[in-house]
Design a protein around this motif. Structure first.
Motif, PDB file in Angstrom:
ATOM      1  N   ASN A 362       3.896 -39.047   5.012  1.00 18.25           N
ATOM      2  CA  ASN A 362       5.156 -39.078   4.571  1.00 18.25           C
ATOM      3  C   ASN A 362       5.383 -39.450   3.224  1.00 18.25           C
ATOM      4  OD1 ASN A 362       5.946 -38.413   7.233  1.00 18.25           O
ATOM      5  ND2 ASN A 362       6.687 -40.396   7.613  1.00 18.25           N
ATOM      6  N   GLY A 363       6.449 -38.702   2.336  1.00 16.32           N
ATOM      7  CA  GLY A 363       6.497 -38.923   1.040  1.00 16.32           C
ATOM      8  C   GLY A 363       5.580 -38.095   0.189  1.00 16.32           C
ATOM      9  N   GLU A 364       4.876 -37.357   0.566  1.00 14.63           N
ATOM     10  CA  GLU A 364       4.059 -36.621  -0.189  1.00 14.63           C
ATOM     11  C   GLU A 364       4.438 -35.166  -0.883  1.00 14.63           C
ATOM     12  OE1 GLU A 364       1.382 -37.664  -1.871  1.00 14.63           O
ATOM     13  OE2 GLU A 364       0.630 -39.352  -0.644  1.00 14.63           O
ATOM     14  N   GLY A 365       5.715 -34.888   0.003  1.00 10.86           N
ATOM     15  CA  GLY A 365       6.505 -33.854  -0.699  1.00 10.86           C
ATOM     16  C   GLY A 365       6.331 -32.435   0.282  1.00 10.86           C
ATOM     17  N   LYS A 366       5.991 -32.765   1.289  1.00  7.81           N
ATOM     18  CA  LYS A 366       6.068 -31.459   2.334  1.00  7.81           C
ATOM     19  C   LYS A 366       7.528 -31.001   2.660  1.00  7.81           C
ATOM     20  CE  LYS A 366       4.312 -33.908   5.932  1.00  7.81           C
ATOM     21  NZ  LYS A 366       4.241 -35.024   5.364  1.00  7.81           N
ATOM     22  N   SER A 367       8.376 -31.702   2.952  1.00  9.22           N
ATOM     23  CA  SER A 367       9.830 -31.213   3.005  1.00  9.22           C
ATOM     24  C   SER A 367      10.483 -31.235   1.794  1.00  9.22           C
ATOM     25  CB  SER A 367      10.654 -32.564   3.889  1.00  9.22           C
ATOM     26  OG  SER A 367      10.372 -32.794   5.123  1.00  9.22           O
ATOM     27  N   THR A 368       9.969 -31.451   0.634  1.00 11.06           N
ATOM     28  CA  THR A 368      10.558 -31.136  -0.657  1.00 11.06           C
ATOM     29  C   THR A 368       9.904 -29.930  -1.020  1.00 11.06           C
ATOM     30  OG1 THR A 368      10.278 -33.778  -1.498  1.00 11.06           O
ATOM     31  CG2 THR A 368      10.529 -31.876  -3.225  1.00 11.06           C
ATOM     32  N   LEU A 369       8.806 -29.348  -0.645  1.00 13.36           N
ATOM     33  CA  LEU A 369       8.677 -28.121  -0.857  1.00 13.36           C
ATOM     34  C   LEU A 369       9.281 -27.203   0.010  1.00 13.36           C
ATOM     35  CD1 LEU A 369       6.915 -26.198  -2.674  1.00 13.36           C
ATOM     36  CD2 LEU A 369       4.918 -26.453  -0.983  1.00 13.36           C
ATOM     37  N   VAL A 370       9.642 -27.535   1.114  1.00 11.41           N
ATOM     38  CA  VAL A 370      10.334 -26.480   1.714  1.00 11.41           C
ATOM     39  C   VAL A 370      11.545 -26.322   1.351  1.00 11.41           C
ATOM     40  CG1 VAL A 370      11.594 -26.565   4.258  1.00 11.41           C
ATOM     41  CG2 VAL A 370       9.128 -27.010   4.280  1.00 11.41           C
ATOM     42  N   LYS A 371      12.514 -27.373   1.001  1.00 10.76           N
ATOM     43  CA  LYS A 371      13.727 -27.262   0.199  1.00 10.76           C
ATOM     44  C   LYS A 371      13.734 -26.561  -0.903  1.00 10.76           C
ATOM     45  CE  LYS A 371      15.439 -31.822   2.101  1.00 10.76           C
ATOM     46  NZ  LYS A 371      15.742 -33.185   1.849  1.00 10.76           N
ATOM     47  N   CYS A 372      12.396 -26.465  -1.791  1.00 10.11           N
ATOM     48  CA  CYS A 372      12.308 -25.711  -2.790  1.00 10.11           C
ATOM     49  C   CYS A 372      12.243 -24.009  -2.493  1.00 10.11           C
ATOM     50  CB  CYS A 372      10.941 -26.035  -3.630  1.00 10.11           C
ATOM     51  SG  CYS A 372      11.046 -27.797  -4.458  1.00 10.11           S
ATOM     52  N   ILE A 373      11.663 -23.899  -1.404  1.00 14.17           N
ATOM     53  CA  ILE A 373      11.414 -22.602  -0.854  1.00 14.17           C
ATOM     54  C   ILE A 373      12.799 -22.378  -0.532  1.00 14.17           C
ATOM     55  CG2 ILE A 373      10.582 -21.092   0.857  1.00 14.17           C
ATOM     56  CD1 ILE A 373       8.156 -22.843   0.809  1.00 14.17           C
ATOM     57  N   ASN A 375      15.614 -22.962  -1.618  1.00 10.82           N
ATOM     58  CA  ASN A 375      16.404 -22.775  -3.133  1.00 10.82           C
ATOM     59  C   ASN A 375      17.388 -23.828  -2.727  1.00 10.82           C
ATOM     60  OD1 ASN A 375      16.728 -22.249  -5.586  1.00 10.82           O
ATOM     61  ND2 ASN A 375      18.285 -20.656  -5.023  1.00 10.82           N
ATOM     62  N   GLU A 376      17.230 -25.071  -2.123  1.00 11.50           N
ATOM     63  CA  GLU A 376      18.239 -26.317  -2.042  1.00 11.50           C
ATOM     64  C   GLU A 376      18.161 -27.206  -3.173  1.00 11.50           C
ATOM     65  OE1 GLU A 376      17.718 -28.000   1.920  1.00 11.50           O
ATOM     66  OE2 GLU A 376      18.679 -26.036   2.972  1.00 11.50           O
ATOM     67  N   ILE A 377      17.174 -27.017  -3.741  1.00  6.25           N
ATOM     68  CA  ILE A 377      17.033 -28.277  -4.750  1.00  6.25           C
ATOM     69  C   ILE A 377      16.371 -27.536  -6.164  1.00  6.25           C
ATOM     70  CG2 ILE A 377      16.766 -30.204  -3.426  1.00  6.25           C
ATOM     71  CD1 ILE A 377      13.953 -30.146  -3.534  1.00  6.25           C
ATOM     72  N   PRO A 378      16.545 -28.009  -7.308  1.00  5.14           N
ATOM     73  CA  PRO A 378      15.981 -27.536  -8.537  1.00  5.14           C
ATOM     74  C   PRO A 378      14.407 -27.814  -8.439  1.00  5.14           C
ATOM     75  CG  PRO A 378      17.242 -29.363  -9.123  1.00  5.14           C
ATOM     76  CD  PRO A 378      17.618 -28.995  -7.660  1.00  5.14           C
ATOM     77  N   TYR A 379      13.580 -26.967  -9.164  1.00  4.10           N
ATOM     78  CA  TYR A 379      12.165 -27.281  -9.245  1.00  4.10           C
ATOM     79  C   TYR A 379      11.728 -26.620 -10.502  1.00  4.10           C
ATOM     80  CZ  TYR A 379      12.163 -22.575  -7.187  1.00  4.10           C
ATOM     81  OH  TYR A 379      12.277 -21.346  -6.937  1.00  4.10           O
ATOM     82  N   GLU A 380      10.407 -26.689 -10.914  1.00  8.02           N
ATOM     83  CA  GLU A 380       9.786 -25.943 -11.991  1.00  8.02           C
ATOM     84  C   GLU A 380       8.884 -25.045 -11.484  1.00  8.02           C
ATOM     85  OE1 GLU A 380       8.071 -28.954 -14.876  1.00  8.02           O
ATOM     86  OE2 GLU A 380      10.055 -30.139 -14.815  1.00  8.02           O
ATOM     87  N   GLY A 381       8.512 -24.075 -12.365  1.00  7.63           N
ATOM     88  CA  GLY A 381       7.680 -22.857 -11.897  1.00  7.63           C
ATOM     89  C   GLY A 381       8.475 -21.754 -11.308  1.00  7.63           C
ATOM     90  N   VAL A 382       7.647 -21.041 -10.500  1.00 10.90           N
ATOM     91  CA  VAL A 382       8.422 -19.833  -9.955  1.00 10.90           C
ATOM     92  C   VAL A 382       8.020 -19.983  -8.386  1.00 10.90           C
ATOM     93  CG1 VAL A 382       8.109 -17.250  -9.811  1.00 10.90           C
ATOM     94  CG2 VAL A 382       8.008 -18.711 -11.894  1.00 10.90           C
ATOM     95  N   LEU A 383       8.840 -19.701  -7.530  1.00 17.02           N
ATOM     96  CA  LEU A 383       8.589 -19.584  -6.099  1.00 17.02           C
ATOM     97  C   LEU A 383       9.556 -18.081  -5.850  1.00 17.02           C
ATOM     98  CD1 LEU A 383       9.536 -22.802  -4.435  1.00 17.02           C
ATOM     99  CD2 LEU A 383       7.608 -21.439  -3.958  1.00 17.02           C
ATOM    100  N   LYS A 384       8.682 -17.197  -5.336  1.00 16.33           N
ATOM    101  CA  LYS A 384       9.019 -15.771  -5.040  1.00 16.33           C
ATOM    102  C   LYS A 384       9.006 -15.462  -3.587  1.00 16.33           C
ATOM    103  CE  LYS A 384       7.184 -13.749  -9.202  1.00 16.33           C
ATOM    104  NZ  LYS A 384       6.069 -12.714  -9.616  1.00 16.33           N
TER     105      LYS A 384
END
Length: 653
Positions: A362-373, A375-384
């Motif tokens: 927990n806390g290593e970013g699994k749900s965070t990456l899901v939110k990036c996919i 597009n619920e939160i800002p991030y750096e890089g590219v997600l297509k």
């Protein structure tokens, strides 16, 4: 200890419990099991005194303390983590007063052999232990152990609770509850928001420190490890077994099979008897035999086979519209919150039709990456996202996002469109919300029922990319298997975030490991991943991650303050190892000293208790001696635990 007598509960003229009787004894470790909606959480609330039954009673001693952790709660966010958890110690004045009352009562008693006298000593010992723990030094140590065991870091202690996610705030409430050390601990799905390392710590706490425990959990391994009694709630009745869950499954199967065989044999006997009576009813020469058989038939006690809850969830995802060949492509994706780096340099490609898992602590970013996919939160890089990708998203808190005041039917009616509106009743029936259940308000549903309702909303629109974040929380074991089969049959692409090894087994073909700010790709299923990492379980993955994190912190600190910085590498290594060995010896010596002290105090307590049991009242201060010696023993135990933890920390550094 707690007696449930003739308990019945009705909702809208439907019986949930029908004349239930059982007793919760001291030191029981009870697993309440049954399908979602069977009444497990309702039973917890009744025991806790938060809900009244339609009829029947719950009898318990007046001074018994009960701690209850519900599935969902409204949490306070106005203080730091440490300040919030310290609320667990607010009852110290009540405990001190209770110890004084019991000591005064004990001095008046002379019935040394009576059960009431021994119960009085037990209560005094219990409150004395609590009093010892609540001393300021013990309080701080116990609080630290509990918070660290539940996965918090020392750096979290001064953070506002508002900064933590819902799952971590639930851990705050669990920490407060465990620190209060109630006589009876009621835990409703305590593992839903814990990673595997914290689940293991909770198992250890329950086995070694908890008093009486009643828990609801759909984590089979967890309840097997901590319970010694299983109570099944099924169709308004209970079935009580003095064994853990796995053994209960075997015994229940044997019980039903034996009942069925006895029932079939009796039915054959009844049919043969009825056939004889019918055949010779009007023959005068057989009248005596016929009357004898009629009497025999009337005296037979009919065998009944226990009812089995055969209600079945029918779950099937709609056909997935065709998407592009690569639904998700990540290129150098990174996410930070201020100075805190969650992950960086994330690169992967998920192909159409693949089913993959996100695993890690927990806390290593699994749900965070899901939110990036998403597009619920800002991030750096590219997600297509690929061509024609339509996402169906099930969040961790999906069930909590439902409108609590709507009915089950209205919840679906508000999101259904087109022809699907004419089939709402059929859809609800397939999800075990048939008949009157569709008119229930969301707020009265169990956690599992709310998860099922949220899943229906997900199924109303055809999608080709399913993203499921901890979808098995609150689901019972049979429903987990049904969901797993439905995902396996789904012809689209799936991303599953889960800690449930059994759920992932045979479901996913690729695993993405989150840890240390990186995301690593592993081809194959979850067991292929574990084998490649030379791990036996996901728990070891999390333990290793924690050790690496600690090493990183220690190494970073050493670089800042190390006075040997200018020496050669070989000399620095020699001096550091010498200093390390010295620290280990010193820590081991402290552990040995406390072990010796504990042994001496345990002998002294045993000697005093044998004198009390023998009715020796020659020393008027014997009870005071008993109390003070127990206090010293508790302090020594606490010091030993701290010293042992320090020794282990030094060894792993």
């Amino acid at each position: 200890m707690i007696a449930i007598q003739n308990l019945s509960v009705e909702f809208s003229s439907k019986s949930l419990f029908d004349n239930i009787n059982y007793v919760i004894n001291k030191r029981d470790r009870i697993a309440l099991v049954g399908r979602n909606g069977a009444g497990k959480s309702t039973m917890m609330k009744i025991i806790a005194g938060l809900q009244l039954p339609t009829s029947g009673t719950v009898s318990k001693p007046t001074d018994i303390t009960i701690g209850y952790l519900p599935q969902q709660m409204i949490l306070s966010d106005t203080q730091t983590l440490k300040e919030e958890v310290k609320k667990a110690f607010e009852q110290v004045n009540k405990i001190n007063a209770r110890v004084d009352e019991l000591n005064a009562e004990l001095l008046k008693r002379t019935d040394y052999e009576s059960e009431e006298y021994h119960n009085l000593i037990d209560r005094l010992t219990h409150y004395t232990e609590l009093q010892t723990m609540y001393r300021s030094d013990n309080c701080e140590a116990e609080m630290e152990r509990t918070l660290l065991g539940l996965g918090f870091l020392r750096s979290d202690f001064d953070r506002p609770t508002s900064e933590f996610s819902g799952g971590w705030r639930m851990r705050v409430e669990l920490a407060k509850l465990l620190l209060q050390k109630p006589d009876v601990l009621l835990l409703d799905e305590p593992t839903n928001h814990l990673d595997i390392e914290s689940i293991q710590w909770l198992e250890s706490f329950i086995k070694t420190k908890a008093n009486t425990v009643v828990l609801v959990s759909h984590d089979k391994a967890f309840i097997d490890n901590v319970t010694n009694r299983t109570i099944e709630i099924s169709l308004g009745k209970i079935y009580d077994y003095a064994v853990n869950y796995s053994k209960f499954l075997e015994l229940r199967k044997e019980r039903v099979e034996q009942q069925m065989r006895a029932y079939q044999n009796q039915q054959k006997q009844i049919q043969d008897t009825e056939a004889f009576i019918e055949r010779f009813r009007y023959k005068a020469t057989k009248s005596v035999q016929v009357q004898s058989r009629i009497k025999q038939l009337s005296k037979i006690e009919r065998i009944e086979v226990d009812e089995v809850d055969n209600s079945h969830l029918s779950l099937k995802f709609p056909p997935a519209p065709r998407s592009g060949d690569y639904p998700v492509i990540a290129e150098d994706v990174a996410k930070s919150y201020g100075d805190h780096l969650v992950f960086s340099d994330v690169n992967f490609i998920i192909k159409r039709g693949e089913k993959v898992a996100f695993v890690g602590k927990n806390g290593e970013g699994k749900s965070t990456l899901v939110k990036c996919i998403m597009n619920e939160i800002p991030y750096e890089g590219v997600l297509k996202l690929g061509h024609n990708v339509k996402i169906g998203y099930f969040a961790q808190n999906q069930a909590q996002l439902l409108d609590q005041e709507l009915t089950v039917f209205d919840t679906i009616d508000r999101v259904a469109v087109g022809d699907i509106r004419t089939k709402i009743r059929d859809i609800l029936g397939a999800f075990m919300f048939g008949g009157e259940a569709s008119d229930k308000k969301v707020k009265v549903l169990s956690g599992g029922e709310k998860s099922r309702l949220a899943m229906i909303k997900l199924l109303l629109e055809p999608v080709n990319l399913l993203i499921l974040d901890e979808p098995t929380n609150h689901l019972d074991i049979p429903t987990k298997d049904i969901l797993k089969d439905a995902i396996k049959a789904f012809d689209g692409t799936v991303i599953v975030v889960s800690h449930d090894r059994d759920f992932l087994d045979g479901l996913v073909e690729k695993v993405y490991e989150f840890g240390g700010g990186k995301v690593k790709e592993h081809l194959g299923g979850v067991y292929d991943f574990l084998q490649s990492k030379q791990l036996e379980s996901l728990q070891q993955l999390e333990v290793n991650a924690a050790i690496e994190a600690k090493k990183s912190i220690v190494n970073s600190s050493a670089q800042q303050i190390n006075p040997l910085e200018t020496m050669s590498a070989s000399k620095r290594s020699y001096f550091e190892q010498k200093e390390h060995d010295k620290l280990v010896r010193k820590a081991q010596k402290r552990v040995d000293e406390f072990e010796k002290q504990i042994a001496e105090l345990e002998d002294k307590v045993a000697e005093i208790e044998s004198r009390i049991a023998a009715g020796d009242t020659s020393d008027p201060d014997i009870f005071v001696q008993h109390q003070e010696t127990n206090k010293k023993l508790e302090m020594a135990m606490s010091d030993w635990e701290l010293a042992s933890e320090e020794l282990e920390r030094i060894k792993t550094d």
